[in-house]
Design a protein around this motif. Sequence first.
Motif, short mmCIF file in Angstrom:
data_model
loop_
_atom_site.label_atom_id
_atom_site.label_comp_id
_atom_site.label_asym_id
_atom_site.label_seq_id
_atom_site.Cartn_x
_atom_site.Cartn_y
_atom_site.Cartn_z
N THR A 19 0.84 -1.20 0.00
CA THR A 19 0.00 0.00 0.00
C THR A 19 0.88 1.25 0.00
O THR A 19 2.07 1.19 0.31
N ALA A 21 0.70 3.61 2.19
CA ALA A 21 1.13 3.81 3.57
C ALA A 21 2.37 2.99 3.89
O ALA A 21 3.28 3.45 4.58
N GLN A 22 2.43 1.76 3.39
CA GLN A 22 3.58 0.90 3.65
C GLN A 22 4.84 1.44 2.97
O GLN A 22 5.93 1.39 3.54
N SER A 25 6.09 4.37 4.99
CA SER A 25 6.73 3.89 6.21
C SER A 25 8.10 3.27 5.91
O SER A 25 9.10 3.59 6.58
N TRP A 48 -4.33 6.46 2.48
CA TRP A 48 -3.01 5.90 2.19
C TRP A 48 -2.95 4.40 2.46
O TRP A 48 -2.33 3.66 1.72
N SER A 49 -3.57 3.94 3.54
CA SER A 49 -3.49 2.52 3.90
C SER A 49 -4.41 1.64 3.05
O SER A 49 -4.31 0.42 3.10
N GLN A 50 -5.28 2.25 2.26
CA GLN A 50 -6.22 1.50 1.43
C GLN A 50 -5.78 1.42 -0.03
O GLN A 50 -6.31 0.60 -0.79
#
Length: 68
Positions: A19, A21-22, A25, A48-50
């Motif tokens: 994703t 978000a990943q 990170s 972001w995480s979706q």
Amino acid sequence: MNIQIILNETIYTFPAGITLAQVISQLHLPEQGCVFALNEQVIANSRWSQVLLNDGDQISLFQVIAGG
């Protein structure tokens, strides 16, 4: 299987199914005061995480600059 994405003109390789978000990170990218555009479409930080990335996606990172 891996995918390649382009982040501000630099190519990165990640496992498929990652994703936004990943990626943020794992690359230790700043989150506060930043806007990410995926294939020229701004993505709200609440999504972001979706958002799953695909091979060849282009991500642009913009930092908000305050001034007067």
